[in-house]
Design an enzyme around this catalytic site. Structure first.
Site, mmCIF file in Angstrom:
data_model
loop_
_atom_site.group_PDB
_atom_site.id
_atom_site.type_symbol
_atom_site.label_atom_id
_atom_site.label_comp_id
_atom_site.label_asym_id
_atom_site.label_seq_id
_atom_site.Cartn_x
_atom_site.Cartn_y
_atom_site.Cartn_z
ATOM 1 N NE ARG A 178 -3.783 -2.074 0.016
ATOM 2 C CZ ARG A 178 -3.430 -3.425 -0.614
ATOM 3 N NH1 ARG A 178 -2.309 -3.162 -1.458
ATOM 4 N NH2 ARG A 178 -4.291 -4.142 -0.688
ATOM 5 C CB SER A 228 -9.183 -1.453 4.160
ATOM 6 O OG SER A 228 -9.738 -2.387 3.592
ATOM 7 C CD GLU A 299 -5.787 0.512 2.705
ATOM 8 O OE1 GLU A 299 -5.626 -0.367 3.073
ATOM 9 O OE2 GLU A 299 -6.155 0.820 1.551
#
Ligand code: FAD
Length: 315
Positions: A178, A228, A299
Protein backbone atom coordinates in the site's frame (compact mmCIF):
# COMPACT_ATOMS: atom_id res chain seq x y z
CA UNK A 1 -15.68 35.83 -8.42
CA UNK A 2 -12.04 34.79 -8.52
CA UNK A 3 -9.92 35.31 -5.44
CA UNK A 4 -7.69 38.33 -6.29
CA UNK A 5 -4.76 36.37 -4.85
CA UNK A 6 -4.99 34.08 -7.84
CA UNK A 7 -5.23 36.82 -10.42
CA UNK A 8 -1.77 36.09 -11.83
CA UNK A 9 -3.05 32.76 -13.12
CA UNK A 10 -4.52 33.08 -16.60
CA UNK A 11 -8.29 33.40 -16.20
CA UNK A 12 -8.84 31.98 -19.69
CA UNK A 13 -6.99 28.77 -18.82
CA UNK A 14 -8.57 28.59 -15.37
CA UNK A 15 -12.05 28.73 -16.90
CA UNK A 16 -11.20 26.10 -19.47
CA UNK A 17 -10.08 23.72 -16.77
CA UNK A 18 -13.12 24.18 -14.47
CA UNK A 19 -12.30 26.33 -11.52
CA UNK A 20 -14.21 27.14 -8.37
CA UNK A 21 -13.35 29.07 -5.23
CA UNK A 22 -14.44 28.04 -1.73
CA UNK A 23 -15.36 24.68 -3.17
CA UNK A 24 -16.93 21.99 -1.00
CA UNK A 25 -14.64 18.96 -1.26
CA UNK A 26 -16.78 16.41 0.63
CA UNK A 27 -18.81 15.72 -2.53
CA UNK A 28 -15.65 14.55 -4.33
CA UNK A 29 -14.80 11.97 -1.69
CA UNK A 30 -16.42 8.61 -1.04
CA UNK A 31 -16.69 9.34 2.72
CA UNK A 32 -18.60 12.58 1.99
CA UNK A 33 -16.79 14.47 4.76
CA UNK A 34 -14.76 17.69 4.68
CA UNK A 35 -14.95 21.46 4.48
CA UNK A 36 -14.20 23.79 1.59
CA UNK A 37 -10.99 24.11 -0.37
CA UNK A 38 -9.91 27.66 -1.09
CA UNK A 39 -9.83 26.71 -4.74
CA UNK A 40 -10.68 23.67 -6.86
CA UNK A 41 -9.18 23.15 -10.32
CA UNK A 42 -10.07 20.32 -12.66
CA UNK A 43 -7.66 20.27 -15.61
CA UNK A 44 -8.80 18.83 -18.94
CA UNK A 45 -5.38 17.85 -20.26
CA UNK A 46 -2.03 16.61 -18.99
CA UNK A 47 -0.46 19.87 -20.15
CA UNK A 48 -2.95 21.89 -18.10
CA UNK A 49 -2.20 19.72 -15.07
CA UNK A 50 1.56 20.18 -15.45
CA UNK A 51 1.26 23.92 -16.04
CA UNK A 52 -1.05 24.37 -13.06
CA UNK A 53 1.25 22.55 -10.62
CA UNK A 54 4.25 24.53 -11.92
CA UNK A 55 2.35 27.79 -11.53
CA UNK A 56 1.19 27.02 -7.97
CA UNK A 57 4.67 25.93 -6.98
CA UNK A 58 6.24 29.08 -8.37
CA UNK A 59 3.91 31.10 -6.14
CA UNK A 60 4.41 28.77 -3.13
CA UNK A 61 0.67 28.11 -3.00
CA UNK A 62 -0.30 24.90 -1.17
CA UNK A 63 -1.87 22.27 -3.45
CA UNK A 64 -3.17 18.73 -3.22
CA UNK A 65 -3.86 16.26 -6.03
CA UNK A 66 -7.20 14.51 -5.63
CA UNK A 67 -8.19 11.45 -7.61
CA UNK A 68 -11.36 9.56 -6.73
CA UNK A 69 -11.17 10.69 -3.09
CA UNK A 70 -11.71 7.05 -2.12
CA UNK A 71 -8.85 6.74 0.34
CA UNK A 72 -9.06 10.09 2.01
CA UNK A 73 -10.38 11.91 5.07
CA UNK A 74 -10.73 15.65 4.47
CA UNK A 75 -10.75 17.88 7.56
CA UNK A 76 -14.13 19.47 8.31
CA UNK A 77 -12.11 22.70 8.64
CA UNK A 78 -11.34 22.48 4.93
CA UNK A 79 -8.07 23.15 3.12
CA UNK A 80 -6.49 26.58 2.63
CA UNK A 81 -5.05 25.76 -0.77
CA UNK A 82 -5.82 24.44 -4.24
CA UNK A 83 -7.27 20.99 -4.77
CA UNK A 84 -6.34 19.67 -8.22
CA UNK A 85 -8.89 17.01 -9.20
CA UNK A 86 -7.71 14.73 -11.99
CA UNK A 87 -10.95 13.00 -12.96
CA UNK A 88 -11.20 14.77 -16.35
CA UNK A 89 -7.96 13.06 -17.43
CA UNK A 90 -9.42 9.74 -18.51
CA UNK A 91 -7.67 8.85 -21.75
CA UNK A 92 -6.80 5.18 -22.26
CA UNK A 93 -4.51 4.02 -25.09
CA UNK A 94 -3.29 0.66 -26.32
CA UNK A 95 0.16 1.55 -27.79
CA UNK A 96 1.26 -2.10 -28.09
CA UNK A 97 -0.86 -5.26 -28.23
CA UNK A 98 -0.33 -6.12 -24.53
CA UNK A 99 0.21 -2.64 -23.15
CA UNK A 100 -2.36 -0.21 -21.75
CA UNK A 101 -1.58 3.42 -21.04
CA UNK A 102 -4.02 5.34 -18.86
CA UNK A 103 -4.12 8.97 -17.75
CA UNK A 104 -4.05 9.78 -14.02
CA UNK A 105 -7.80 10.27 -13.64
CA UNK A 106 -8.97 7.09 -15.39
CA UNK A 107 -11.10 5.06 -12.99
CA UNK A 108 -9.88 1.57 -12.08
CA UNK A 109 -13.29 -0.16 -12.48
CA UNK A 110 -13.59 1.28 -15.99
CA UNK A 111 -9.99 0.39 -16.88
CA UNK A 112 -10.48 -3.19 -15.57
CA UNK A 113 -13.61 -3.68 -17.68
CA UNK A 114 -12.00 -2.06 -20.72
CA UNK A 115 -9.00 -4.43 -20.42
CA UNK A 116 -11.23 -7.48 -19.96
CA UNK A 117 -13.25 -6.58 -23.04
CA UNK A 118 -10.02 -6.47 -25.06
CA UNK A 119 -8.90 -9.89 -23.84
CA UNK A 120 -6.17 -8.36 -21.65
CA UNK A 121 -5.64 -9.99 -18.27
CA UNK A 122 -4.03 -8.50 -15.14
CA UNK A 123 -6.50 -5.86 -13.97
CA UNK A 124 -9.31 -8.19 -12.84
CA UNK A 125 -8.39 -7.47 -9.19
CA UNK A 126 -9.03 -3.73 -9.63
CA UNK A 127 -12.67 -3.76 -10.70
CA UNK A 128 -14.01 -3.08 -7.18
CA UNK A 129 -11.49 -0.39 -6.26
CA UNK A 130 -13.21 2.98 -6.79
CA UNK A 131 -10.04 5.02 -7.26
CA UNK A 132 -8.12 6.51 -10.16
CA UNK A 133 -4.89 5.39 -11.81
CA UNK A 134 -2.93 8.15 -10.00
CA UNK A 135 -4.26 7.24 -6.56
CA UNK A 136 -3.76 3.53 -7.28
CA UNK A 137 -0.07 4.03 -8.15
CA UNK A 138 0.54 6.14 -5.01
CA UNK A 139 -1.24 3.58 -2.80
CA UNK A 140 -0.12 0.46 -4.69
CA UNK A 141 -3.80 -0.48 -4.60
CA UNK A 142 -4.48 -4.17 -4.45
CA UNK A 143 -7.08 -6.86 -3.88
CA UNK A 144 -7.79 -10.53 -4.61
CA UNK A 145 -4.08 -11.44 -4.30
CA UNK A 146 -2.76 -8.88 -6.77
CA UNK A 147 -1.79 -5.22 -6.79
CA UNK A 148 -0.71 -2.39 -9.11
CA UNK A 149 2.98 -3.30 -8.69
CA UNK A 150 2.32 -6.67 -10.41
CA UNK A 151 1.30 -5.06 -13.70
CA UNK A 152 2.81 -1.58 -13.74
CA UNK A 153 5.53 -1.15 -16.35
CA UNK A 154 6.21 2.55 -15.91
CA UNK A 155 4.63 5.81 -14.82
CA UNK A 156 5.01 9.34 -16.08
CA UNK A 157 5.75 11.50 -13.04
CA UNK A 158 5.94 15.26 -12.60
CA UNK A 159 8.38 16.21 -9.85
CA UNK A 160 6.96 19.50 -8.60
CA UNK A 161 10.16 20.34 -6.74
CA UNK A 162 12.40 20.23 -9.83
CA UNK A 163 9.74 20.75 -12.53
CA UNK A 164 11.01 17.65 -14.36
CA UNK A 165 8.79 15.07 -16.02
CA UNK A 166 10.24 11.58 -15.94
CA UNK A 167 9.20 8.10 -16.93
CA UNK A 168 9.90 5.92 -13.90
CA UNK A 169 10.01 2.15 -14.08
CA UNK A 170 8.40 -0.23 -11.64
CA UNK A 171 11.74 -0.75 -9.84
CA UNK A 172 12.31 3.03 -9.60
CA UNK A 173 9.00 3.30 -7.76
CA UNK A 174 10.02 0.81 -5.01
CA UNK A 175 6.54 -0.53 -4.38
CA UNK A 176 5.66 -1.94 -0.95
CA UNK A 177 2.39 -2.92 0.69
CA UNK A 178 0.00 0.00 0.00
CA UNK A 179 2.79 2.45 -0.75
CA UNK A 180 5.60 3.39 -3.11
CA UNK A 181 8.54 5.78 -3.14
CA UNK A 182 6.50 8.72 -4.45
CA UNK A 183 5.49 11.54 -2.12
CA UNK A 184 2.10 12.92 -3.24
CA UNK A 185 3.08 16.32 -1.80
CA UNK A 186 5.85 16.48 -4.41
CA UNK A 187 5.21 13.91 -7.17
CA UNK A 188 2.23 13.97 -9.50
CA UNK A 189 1.32 10.84 -11.42
CA UNK A 190 0.44 12.04 -14.92
CA UNK A 191 -0.16 8.62 -16.51
CA UNK A 192 0.83 4.98 -16.14
CA UNK A 193 1.54 2.02 -18.41
CA UNK A 194 0.41 -1.50 -17.56
CA UNK A 195 1.89 -4.67 -19.09
CA UNK A 196 -0.95 -7.15 -19.51
CA UNK A 197 -1.16 -10.75 -20.66
CA UNK A 198 -3.39 -12.07 -23.43
CA UNK A 199 -6.33 -14.36 -22.72
CA UNK A 200 -9.90 -15.23 -23.64
CA UNK A 201 -12.05 -12.10 -23.24
CA UNK A 202 -15.00 -14.17 -21.94
CA UNK A 203 -12.88 -15.79 -19.21
CA UNK A 204 -11.28 -12.50 -18.15
CA UNK A 205 -14.70 -10.83 -18.09
CA UNK A 206 -16.06 -13.66 -15.96
CA UNK A 207 -13.20 -13.35 -13.41
CA UNK A 208 -13.72 -9.59 -13.36
CA UNK A 209 -17.46 -10.04 -12.70
CA UNK A 210 -16.75 -12.56 -9.91
CA UNK A 211 -14.48 -10.05 -8.17
CA UNK A 212 -17.13 -7.36 -8.54
CA UNK A 213 -19.86 -9.63 -7.14
CA UNK A 214 -17.62 -10.55 -4.19
CA UNK A 215 -17.47 -6.84 -3.27
CA UNK A 216 -21.23 -6.51 -3.23
CA UNK A 217 -21.47 -9.50 -0.86
CA UNK A 218 -18.71 -8.56 1.59
CA UNK A 219 -18.55 -4.77 1.84
CA UNK A 220 -21.02 -2.24 3.23
CA UNK A 221 -23.18 -0.70 0.55
CA UNK A 222 -25.41 2.30 1.04
CA UNK A 223 -23.32 4.31 3.52
CA UNK A 224 -20.39 6.51 2.47
CA UNK A 225 -17.03 4.94 3.37
CA UNK A 226 -13.39 4.99 2.26
CA UNK A 227 -12.65 1.29 2.02
CA UNK A 228 -10.28 -0.38 4.46
CA UNK A 229 -9.43 2.00 7.28
CA UNK A 230 -6.26 0.34 8.58
CA UNK A 231 -3.44 -1.54 6.88
CA UNK A 232 -3.13 -5.22 7.65
CA UNK A 233 -0.39 -5.62 10.31
CA UNK A 234 0.74 -8.83 8.57
CA UNK A 235 -0.59 -10.96 5.69
CA UNK A 236 -2.01 -13.58 8.07
CA UNK A 237 -3.43 -11.07 10.58
CA UNK A 238 -5.83 -8.76 8.81
CA UNK A 239 -6.92 -5.54 10.48
CA UNK A 240 -10.54 -6.61 9.87
CA UNK A 241 -10.04 -9.86 11.79
CA UNK A 242 -8.33 -8.16 14.75
CA UNK A 243 -10.98 -5.44 14.93
CA UNK A 244 -13.79 -7.99 14.70
CA UNK A 245 -12.30 -10.20 17.44
CA UNK A 246 -11.75 -7.14 19.66
CA UNK A 247 -15.43 -6.19 19.39
CA UNK A 248 -14.90 -3.02 17.34
CA UNK A 249 -18.13 -3.48 15.37
CA UNK A 250 -19.94 -1.98 18.38
CA UNK A 251 -18.02 1.31 18.17
CA UNK A 252 -19.63 4.59 17.15
CA UNK A 253 -18.69 8.28 17.54
CA UNK A 254 -21.40 10.77 16.71
CA UNK A 255 -22.43 10.04 13.13
CA UNK A 256 -19.43 7.82 12.35
CA UNK A 257 -19.63 4.09 13.05
CA UNK A 258 -17.77 0.86 12.42
CA UNK A 259 -19.65 -1.16 9.82
CA UNK A 260 -21.53 -4.22 11.10
CA UNK A 261 -20.59 -5.98 7.84
CA UNK A 262 -16.82 -5.37 7.84
CA UNK A 263 -14.98 -4.28 11.01
CA UNK A 264 -12.25 -2.48 9.03
CA UNK A 265 -14.79 -0.19 7.32
CA UNK A 266 -15.91 3.09 8.88
CA UNK A 267 -19.22 4.42 7.63
CA UNK A 268 -20.63 7.93 7.64
CA UNK A 269 -24.19 7.64 8.93
CA UNK A 270 -24.87 11.17 7.66
CA UNK A 271 -23.18 14.44 8.53
CA UNK A 272 -20.20 12.91 10.38
CA UNK A 273 -17.29 15.30 11.03
CA UNK A 274 -13.60 14.57 10.54
CA UNK A 275 -13.17 14.83 14.34
CA UNK A 276 -15.82 12.17 14.95
CA UNK A 277 -14.13 9.88 12.43
CA UNK A 278 -10.67 10.48 13.91
CA UNK A 279 -11.96 9.81 17.46
CA UNK A 280 -13.52 6.60 16.19
CA UNK A 281 -10.22 5.52 14.59
CA UNK A 282 -8.47 6.17 17.92
CA UNK A 283 -10.97 3.96 19.75
CA UNK A 284 -10.52 1.23 17.11
CA UNK A 285 -6.74 1.41 17.59
CA UNK A 286 -7.11 1.31 21.40
CA UNK A 287 -9.50 -1.65 21.27
CA UNK A 288 -7.07 -3.74 19.19
CA UNK A 289 -4.09 -2.62 21.28
CA UNK A 290 -5.87 -3.66 24.50
CA UNK A 291 -6.73 -7.14 23.20
CA UNK A 292 -3.78 -8.00 20.92
CA UNK A 293 -1.03 -5.46 21.72
CA UNK A 294 -0.92 -4.59 18.02
CA UNK A 295 -0.81 -0.99 16.78
CA UNK A 296 -3.01 -0.44 13.71
CA UNK A 297 -1.84 2.16 11.16
CA UNK A 298 -4.40 3.95 8.97
CA UNK A 299 -4.35 3.25 5.24
CA UNK A 300 -6.15 6.51 4.43
CA UNK A 301 -4.49 9.80 3.60
CA UNK A 302 -5.67 13.09 5.10
CA UNK A 303 -6.16 16.57 3.73
CA UNK A 304 -6.46 19.83 5.70
CA UNK A 305 -5.78 20.69 9.31
CA UNK A 306 -6.05 18.26 12.20
CA UNK A 307 -5.25 18.96 15.87
CA UNK A 308 -2.03 17.63 17.43
CA UNK A 309 -3.91 14.85 19.26
CA UNK A 310 -5.76 13.94 16.04
CA UNK A 311 -2.45 13.73 14.19
CA UNK A 312 -1.26 10.99 16.58
CA UNK A 313 -3.92 8.69 15.14
CA UNK A 314 -2.44 9.12 11.64
CA UNK A 315 1.22 8.67 12.57
C1 FAD B 1 -15.62 0.83 -1.25
C2 FAD B 1 -14.13 0.92 -1.34
C3 FAD B 1 -13.37 -0.21 -1.57
C4 FAD B 1 -11.97 -0.12 -1.65
N1 FAD B 1 -11.27 -1.26 -1.88
C5 FAD B 1 -9.93 -1.19 -1.98
C6 FAD B 1 -9.15 -2.37 -2.23
O1 FAD B 1 -9.67 -3.47 -2.38
N2 FAD B 1 -7.81 -2.24 -2.33
C7 FAD B 1 -7.17 -1.04 -2.18
O2 FAD B 1 -5.94 -0.99 -2.30
N3 FAD B 1 -7.88 0.09 -1.94
C8 FAD B 1 -9.23 0.05 -1.83
N4 FAD B 1 -9.94 1.18 -1.58
C9 FAD B 1 -9.22 2.45 -1.34
C10 FAD B 1 -8.99 3.31 -2.60
O3 FAD B 1 -9.98 3.08 -3.57
C11 FAD B 1 -7.59 3.08 -3.20
O4 FAD B 1 -6.57 3.36 -2.27
C12 FAD B 1 -7.38 3.95 -4.46
O5 FAD B 1 -6.18 3.57 -5.07
C13 FAD B 1 -7.29 5.44 -4.12
O6 FAD B 1 -7.34 6.15 -5.35
P1 FAD B 1 -8.01 7.60 -5.45
O7 FAD B 1 -7.87 8.06 -6.84
O8 FAD B 1 -9.39 7.57 -4.90
O9 FAD B 1 -7.06 8.41 -4.48
P2 FAD B 1 -7.45 9.62 -3.53
O10 FAD B 1 -8.25 9.10 -2.38
O11 FAD B 1 -8.02 10.74 -4.31
O12 FAD B 1 -6.00 10.04 -3.01
C14 FAD B 1 -5.22 9.12 -2.26
C15 FAD B 1 -3.77 9.64 -2.26
O13 FAD B 1 -3.27 9.56 -3.60
C16 FAD B 1 -2.82 10.86 -4.01
N5 FAD B 1 -3.09 11.00 -5.44
C17 FAD B 1 -4.24 10.78 -6.12
N6 FAD B 1 -4.05 10.98 -7.46
C18 FAD B 1 -2.75 11.35 -7.60
C19 FAD B 1 -1.93 11.70 -8.70
N7 FAD B 1 -2.39 11.73 -9.96
N8 FAD B 1 -0.63 12.03 -8.48
C20 FAD B 1 -0.13 12.04 -7.21
N9 FAD B 1 -0.85 11.71 -6.12
C21 FAD B 1 -2.14 11.36 -6.32
C22 FAD B 1 -3.59 11.86 -3.16
O14 FAD B 1 -2.88 13.09 -3.08
C23 FAD B 1 -3.64 11.10 -1.85
O15 FAD B 1 -2.43 11.27 -1.15
C24 FAD B 1 -11.33 1.12 -1.49
C25 FAD B 1 -12.11 2.28 -1.28
C26 FAD B 1 -13.49 2.18 -1.18
C27 FAD B 1 -14.30 3.42 -0.95
Amino acid sequence: MLDPKFSTFSTKKAKAMDEAVNAPIARYTTLKIGGDAKRLCQPHSKDELIELVGDLNKRSEPWFVLGGGSNLLVSSQGFAGTVIRTTNLIEINNPEPDLLEAAAGARLPHLAKYAAGMGLSGLEFAVGIPGTVGGAVIMNAGAHGSCIANILESACILDAQTGSIETLSKSDLEFQYRRCRLDPARHVVVSARFRMSRGEAAEIESRTRENEDYRWRTQPIGFPNAGSTFKNPSPDKTAGYLLDQAGAKELKEGNAAVSAIHANFVINLGGASSTEVTNLLKRMQDTVMAKFEVRLHPEWKTLGSFSESEKEVWS
